[in-house]
Scaffold this motif. Structure first.
Motif, mmCIF file in Angstrom:
data_model
loop_
_atom_site.group_PDB
_atom_site.id
_atom_site.type_symbol
_atom_site.label_atom_id
_atom_site.label_comp_id
_atom_site.label_asym_id
_atom_site.label_seq_id
_atom_site.Cartn_x
_atom_site.Cartn_y
_atom_site.Cartn_z
ATOM 1 N N GLU A 183 18.435 -54.006 18.878
ATOM 2 C CA GLU A 183 18.860 -52.681 19.357
ATOM 3 C C GLU A 183 17.868 -52.886 20.581
ATOM 4 O OE1 GLU A 183 19.705 -47.913 18.506
ATOM 5 O OE2 GLU A 183 18.636 -48.955 17.374
ATOM 6 N N GLY A 184 17.766 -52.204 21.837
ATOM 7 C CA GLY A 184 17.033 -52.154 22.210
ATOM 8 C C GLY A 184 16.469 -52.819 23.501
ATOM 9 N N ALA A 185 16.909 -53.925 23.369
ATOM 10 C CA ALA A 185 16.542 -55.245 24.060
ATOM 11 C C ALA A 185 18.551 -55.879 25.126
ATOM 12 C CB ALA A 185 16.210 -56.737 23.480
ATOM 13 N N ARG A 196 16.366 -64.630 28.532
ATOM 14 C CA ARG A 196 15.116 -64.006 27.939
ATOM 15 C C ARG A 196 15.993 -62.261 27.434
ATOM 16 N NH1 ARG A 196 9.220 -65.226 28.265
ATOM 17 N NH2 ARG A 196 8.503 -62.819 27.616
ATOM 18 N N ALA A 197 15.659 -62.186 26.984
ATOM 19 C CA ALA A 197 16.144 -60.610 26.337
ATOM 20 C C ALA A 197 14.111 -59.448 26.929
ATOM 21 C CB ALA A 197 15.792 -60.519 25.110
ATOM 22 N N LEU A 198 15.443 -59.209 27.487
ATOM 23 C CA LEU A 198 14.247 -57.263 28.264
ATOM 24 C C LEU A 198 14.411 -56.266 27.638
ATOM 25 C CD1 LEU A 198 14.727 -58.084 31.651
ATOM 26 C CD2 LEU A 198 12.982 -58.765 30.475
ATOM 27 N N ILE A 199 13.529 -55.817 27.367
ATOM 28 C CA ILE A 199 13.172 -54.284 26.515
ATOM 29 C C ILE A 199 14.488 -53.532 27.354
ATOM 30 C CG2 ILE A 199 11.026 -53.507 27.760
ATOM 31 C CD1 ILE A 199 10.697 -52.379 24.734
ATOM 32 N N GLU A 200 15.218 -52.861 27.000
ATOM 33 C CA GLU A 200 14.874 -51.667 27.738
ATOM 34 C C GLU A 200 14.424 -50.348 28.201
ATOM 35 O OE1 GLU A 200 19.253 -50.924 26.124
ATOM 36 O OE2 GLU A 200 19.470 -52.914 25.923
ATOM 37 N N GLU A 201 14.313 -50.015 29.097
ATOM 38 C CA GLU A 201 13.918 -48.755 29.757
ATOM 39 C C GLU A 201 14.354 -48.240 30.924
ATOM 40 O OE1 GLU A 201 9.914 -47.601 32.119
ATOM 41 O OE2 GLU A 201 10.888 -49.217 32.415
ATOM 42 N N GLU A 209 4.807 -59.033 12.360
ATOM 43 C CA GLU A 209 6.026 -59.807 11.998
ATOM 44 C C GLU A 209 6.389 -58.675 11.505
ATOM 45 O OE1 GLU A 209 6.999 -63.137 11.109
ATOM 46 O OE2 GLU A 209 4.400 -62.941 12.386
ATOM 47 N N MET A 210 6.454 -57.136 12.119
ATOM 48 C CA MET A 210 7.826 -56.246 11.914
ATOM 49 C C MET A 210 7.289 -55.833 13.570
ATOM 50 S SD MET A 210 6.019 -54.229 8.487
ATOM 51 C CE MET A 210 7.159 -53.706 7.729
ATOM 52 N N GLN A 211 7.519 -56.481 14.106
ATOM 53 C CA GLN A 211 7.127 -55.838 15.847
ATOM 54 C C GLN A 211 8.756 -56.581 15.799
ATOM 55 O OE1 GLN A 211 3.539 -55.841 17.082
ATOM 56 N NE2 GLN A 211 4.351 -55.338 19.026
ATOM 57 N N VAL A 212 10.150 -56.160 15.659
ATOM 58 C CA VAL A 212 11.580 -56.527 15.951
ATOM 59 C C VAL A 212 11.724 -56.662 17.564
ATOM 60 C CG1 VAL A 212 13.821 -57.438 15.437
ATOM 61 C CG2 VAL A 212 12.548 -56.513 13.702
ATOM 62 N N LEU A 213 11.428 -55.736 17.862
ATOM 63 C CA LEU A 213 11.707 -55.739 19.376
ATOM 64 C C LEU A 213 10.444 -56.582 20.111
ATOM 65 C CD1 LEU A 213 13.383 -54.740 21.548
ATOM 66 C CD2 LEU A 213 12.420 -52.215 21.671
ATOM 67 N N GLY A 214 9.629 -56.351 19.762
ATOM 68 C CA GLY A 214 8.166 -56.521 20.386
ATOM 69 C C GLY A 214 7.940 -58.600 20.619
ATOM 70 N N ARG A 215 8.876 -59.360 19.022
ATOM 71 C CA ARG A 215 9.119 -60.069 18.969
ATOM 72 C C ARG A 215 9.759 -60.698 19.832
ATOM 73 N NH1 ARG A 215 9.140 -59.955 13.715
ATOM 74 N NH2 ARG A 215 11.049 -60.703 13.788
ATOM 75 N N THR A 270 11.445 -59.587 22.923
ATOM 76 C CA THR A 270 11.155 -59.152 24.699
ATOM 77 C C THR A 270 9.409 -59.067 24.986
ATOM 78 O OG1 THR A 270 10.067 -56.832 24.233
ATOM 79 C CG2 THR A 270 12.819 -57.753 24.246
ATOM 80 N N ARG A 271 7.890 -59.407 23.969
ATOM 81 C CA ARG A 271 7.138 -58.948 24.691
ATOM 82 C C ARG A 271 5.988 -58.460 25.041
ATOM 83 N NH1 ARG A 271 5.029 -62.199 20.567
ATOM 84 N NH2 ARG A 271 6.281 -64.452 20.136
#
Length: 261
Positions: free
Chosen positions: A4-6, A26-31, A151-157, A159-160
């Protein structure tokens, strides 16, 4: 697995050694623009990741001091709109009407160049109730939380590109994490999630992946957070405000060192 969010996008990847370019996904973070409407009044449009929006709505209202407690928050309804973006309709108890109208009036003086007018400047630098919460937290607990957060940053891992905010117990155990394209939004989402879970901020500390700005310190003070830890550096005004309001502030939290203001 979708996150969610990517959203996946296709790119052409080029290489410095001259290897033939190739197409990759590549997955991008949604803005997206999120229009916040409170009790039928258009309040703000924020650029945010459209995930955990109910948490965001509650945390935003608490940070803006539109409500004094989660009990005054009635509901939040998020819907994607055809023109692009999201509408977040929030309903507060009648007791929040006064602060809502006053803050909305002051927001009319805000321009794209910053805050304009002495009244708005006074509002931004308004004195806050000092942090009353006190929690004995050793540096080792801060190191533990900062190291575990990755390790707990699901969206961060995936999308970076995501900021994260984590709620931690005194021993450094992380109990909640929220992520967003914006560092302020990530913190508001965390504050809202904690309120929904009936977790007292005063009995925990917060770790942020972002640099520590004045606004983040303000939010932490309003939430009565005893300790704010940031992975990146703090600004001058952030340190000054933390010291003035009794907030224990730690920045540049690394595996082997950290700075306590």
């Amino acid at each position: 697995m979708p996150v969610e969010g990517a959203t996946p996008y296709t790119f052409t990847e080029h290489y410095a050694d001259g290897e033939t370019p190739r197409r990759i996904e590549r997955a991008l973070i949604e803005e997206a623009p999120v229009a916040i409407e409170i009790n039928g009044l258009g309040y703000a449009v924020m650029m945010a990741t459209p995930a955990d929006l109910e948490d965001y709505a509650l945390g935003f209202c608490l940070s803006e001091k539109l409500i004094a407690s989660p009990a005054e928050f009635i509901s939040a309804d998020a819907a994607e709109v055809e023109s692009g973006g999201w509408m977040l309709r929030v309903q507060l108890a009648a007791s929040g009407a006064g602060p809502l109208l006053e803050r909305a009036r002051l927001r009319l003086a805000e321009g794209s160049c910053g805050l304009c007018g002495i009244e708005s400047l006074e509002q931004v630098m308004r004195p806050l109730t000092p942090v009353s919460a006190r929690l004995d937290i050793a540096p080792q607990a801060m190191f533990r939380a900062a190291e575990a957060l990755g390790e707990m940053q699901v969206l961060g891992r995936v999308t970076r590109a995501a900021h994260a905010a984590a709620l931690c117990q005194a021993d450094g155990t992380i109990v909640l994490v929220r992520e967003d394209v914006g560092r302020h939004n990530a913190l508001d989402k965390l504050l809202g999630a904690a309120a929904h879970a009936a977790l007292a901020i005063s009995k925990h500390f917060i770790v942020l992946t972002a640099r520590c700005s004045f606004e983040l310190v303000q939010k932490a003070v309003i939430a009565d957070c005893p300790l704010l830890v940031t992975i990146s550096a703090a600004s001058t005004l952030a340190v000054d405000q933390a010291r003035a309001h009794g907030l224990r502030l730690v920045s540049l939290a690394r595996k082997d060192s950290l700075l306590e203001a």
